[in-house]
Design an enzyme around this catalytic site. Structure first.
Site, PDB file in Angstrom:
ATOM      1  N   SER A 199      42.906  42.571  38.201  1.00 16.22           N
ATOM      2  CA  SER A 199      43.958  41.377  38.793  1.00 16.22           C
ATOM      3  C   SER A 199      45.357  41.690  37.155  1.00 16.22           C
ATOM      4  CB  SER A 199      43.965  40.525  38.560  1.00 16.22           C
ATOM      5  OG  SER A 199      43.087  39.913  39.765  1.00 16.22           O
ATOM      6  N   ASP A 265      34.307  40.292  28.586  1.00 13.72           N
ATOM      7  CA  ASP A 265      33.209  40.630  27.578  1.00 13.72           C
ATOM      8  C   ASP A 265      32.537  41.359  26.898  1.00 13.72           C
ATOM      9  OD1 ASP A 265      35.154  38.381  26.909  1.00 13.72           O
ATOM     10  OD2 ASP A 265      33.421  37.151  27.221  1.00 13.72           O
TER      11      ASP A 265
END
Length: 481
Positions: A199, A265
Site C-alpha cells: 500500500s 515491525d
C-alpha cells in the site's frame, strides 16, 4: 552458505531505533450476544494486556532476538508513558523517551474476541515540530554507540528532521533502515534500505500491476530518492528485495494467519538485527520473511525468538514442516536459493507408490551425489496412465508426506497433469536445472529424459543400481496373495 548457527550469536547486534512510540492495549474476551442498546456485539472481557507498540515494538523485537536495542522517541508525562517505560525495561530495551508535559502518550486499544480484532480505539496527538529538534540532539549523542539505525515512521511528528537523522548516521558509517510512512520517499534520501508495504509503495507512485512494472518503478524510486535497496513486503505474495541491478523474491511462508498487527515491525527489526550482526543482505531478507510468517500466526504485536527463527528456517530450507508442502513455485525459489549458496542440487523422479527399502536405499545414494535432493513425483493421474487404473495405491498427498519425511529428501515436487505429454519430468528438470540427474535401473544415458539438457548445462547424469527383489509391483502381488 547461510550458517543458521549464527542465529545464536545475535548479541553482537546493536541497533538504535528512532521513531513514533506508542502503547498497544488489548481487551480480550468472548462474544456470544448482541447488545440491546445498539446492533453491536458485546465482548465480555476476560483479560487485558499492554505491550510496547509502534517504534517501541521494533525495539522489543530486536531485544527478543537477543540484539542490543535502544529506542529514542517522545511520550507524554502521563500514566501510559510511565507504563510504556516499565514495559521496555522488562523487555531489556534501553529507552531514551523524551517526556512532554503538554502532550499525551499515543495509545491504540484493540478489542479482540475469538482471535479477531473487532475495533481499534486510537488516542494520540501529533507532536510539535520543535520537539523533533530535542530528539535530534539526543540522537547525535547516542549514534556512536550503535552500528545500525532503524527509523520507524508513523507520521506522528517525532521524525520531522528525518533527513538530518539519516545523513548523520551515514556520515558516522552506520547502516540506516527506514519503515516509511510518507508518500515522498525522497524524504529518506541516503537510507541503506527502505521497507514499504504494498500500500505504501503504491501511495508513493509505485506500479504493482505486474512483476516487471513493480521492478521498474521500484528501481526508479530508489534512483530518484537516493536509496540503496528496497525490501517490498507484499502480504500473501511474500517479499521482494530490489536493488538497481538485481532482485530476489521470497514467497510468503505463512502456515496460519491470526493477526497481522506489527508484522512490518518484525520484518524491519529482524532485518536490522541480522545486518547489524554481519549477515548478508539477501540472507537477512530471507530470514526476515520467515520471521513475518511466524509472527502473523500469533495474536497482537508479537515477537520472534532466535530459536523460533532457526527452527522455521531449517524446516523451510528443506520444506519438512509437518503437513506442509510448499507450492511448486515456492520449492523452485528455495532450490534456486540453495544453488546460489553453492549447494549441489541432485534431481531424481518416480512414482514411489508404496515406499520400500529399495526406494530408500536408492534415494540415499542419490542424495550422496550432492547437497540437496529434489524428487519429482508423478501425479495420481500420471501414475494411473503409466501403471493402470488400480494405481496409485497411495494418493499424491500421502506419497509426498512419506517422501518428505526421509532425511535424504529435501524437496518433493509433483508433475504430470492431465496430458500424457507431461508424464515425463522433462519440463520440471529444465526448471530445477540440477547439477546431477540421478536415475535408477538398467538405463543408458541417451534414454534418460532430461539427460541431454543437464549435460548441456554443465551437469552430470548418474545411473544408480536398483535393489534386487524389491519392487512396488512385487509388494502388491505379495499382499494380494
Amino acid at each position: 552458505m547461510l550458517d543458521l548457527a549464527r542465529l545464536d550469536q545475535l548479541q553482537n547486534a546493536s541497533v538504535l531505533v528512532i521513531g513514533d512510540v506508542m502503547l498497544d492495549r488489548y481487551f480480550i474476551g468472548d462474544t456470544n450476544r448482541i447488545s440491546p442498546e445498539a446492533p453491536v456485539p458485546v465482548v465480555r472481557v476476560a483479560h487485558t494486556e499492554d505491550r510496547a507498540g509502534g517504534a517501541a515494538n521494533v525495539a522489543r523485537n530486536i531485544a527478543h532476538l537477543d540484539g542490543q536495542a535502544a529506542i529514542l522517541g517522545i511520550i507524554g508525562n502521563d500514566t501510559d508513558g510511565r507504563l510504556l517505560k516499565d514495559l521496555l525495561i522488562k523487555e531489556k530495551v534501553h529507552s531514551e523517551l523524551l517526556e512532554l508535559d503538554d502532550a499525551r502518550t499515543i495509545s491504540k486499544t484493540r478489542i479482540i474476541s475469538r482471535h479477531q480484532q473487532m475495533v481499534r480505539l486510537d488516542m494520540e496527538d501529533t507532536f510539535p515540530v520543535a520537539q523533533a529538534e530535542s530528539v535530534k540532539q539526543r540522537y547525535a549523542e547516542l549514534i556512536e554507540q550503535y552500528n545500525t539505525v532503524i527509523i520507524s515512521d508513523y507520521a506522528k511528528g517525532t521524525l520531522a528532521c528525518v533527513g538530518d537523522l539519516i545523513q548523520a548516521a551515514r556520515k558516522a558509517g552506520k547502516q540506516v533502515l527506514v519503515d516509511p510512512k510518507s508518500k515522498d520517499f525522497s524524504l529518506y534520501r541516503g537510507a541503506t534500505v527502505i521497507t514499504p508495504n504494498l500500500s505504501e509503495f503504491k501511495a508513493a507512485g509505485g506500479d504493482a500491476s505486474s512483476d516487471d512494472a513493480m521492478l521498474s518503478s521500484a528501481r526508479a524510486m530508489l534512483t530518484d530518492a537516493g536509496i540503496d535497496t528496497m525490501l517490498l513486503t507484499r502480504s500473501e505474495q511474500g517479499m521482494s528485495l530490489i536493488t538497481p541491478t538485481e532482485h530476489h523474491h521470497f514467497p510468503a511462508e505463512v502456515l496460519e494467519v491470526s493477526d497481522v498487527t506489527g508484522a512490518g515491525d518484525t520484518v524491519i527489526a529482524t532485518l536490522g538485527t541480522l545486518l547489524s550482526a554481519g549477515f548478508d543482505l539477501k540472507d537477512a531478507a530471507w530470514l526476515s520473511n520467515l520471521a513475518a510468517g511466524i509472527v502473523v500466526a500469533k495474536l497482537g504485536a508479537a515477537t520472534v525468538s532466535p530459536e523460533e527463527l532457526a527452527a522455521r528456517a531449517s524446516h523451510q530450507w528443506s520444506a519438512k514442516t509437518s503437513g506442509y508442502h510448499p507450492s511448486v513455485e515456492q520449492s523452485l525459489l528455495h532450490i534456486d536459493y540453495a544453488r546460489q549458496q553453492g549447494e549441489r542440487i541432485v534431481f531424481t523422479n518416480g512414482c514411489f507408490d508404496i515406499l520400500h527399502a529399495g526406494h530408500v536405499r536408492y534415494l540415499a545414494q542419490a542424495r550422496a551425489l550432492g547437497d540437496r535432493l529434489v524428487v519429482g513425483l508423478n501425479s495420481d493421474a500420471s501414475v494411473r496412465r503409466l501403471k493402470g487404473e488400480e494405481r496409485p495405491v497411495n494418493s499424491l498427498e500421502d506419497r509426498m508426506e512419506v517422501l518428505s519425511a526421509l532425511a535424504c529428501v529435501d524437496w518433493v515436487i509433483p508433475f504430470g497433469d492431465n496430458t500424457v505429454e507431461n508424464d515425463t519430468p522433462e519440463q520440471l528438470i529444465k526448471r530445477v536445472n540440477p547439477q546431477v540427474l540421478a536415475k535408477g535401473g538398467d538405463y543408458s544415458i541417451d534414454t534418460i529424459v532430461g539427460a541431454d539438457f543437464v549435460q548441456e548445462n554443465g551437469g552430470e547424469v548418474a545411473i544408480l543400481p536398483t535393489v534386487e527383489g524389491r519392487s512396488t509391483t512385487g509388494l502388491i502381488k505379495k499382499v494380494r496373495g
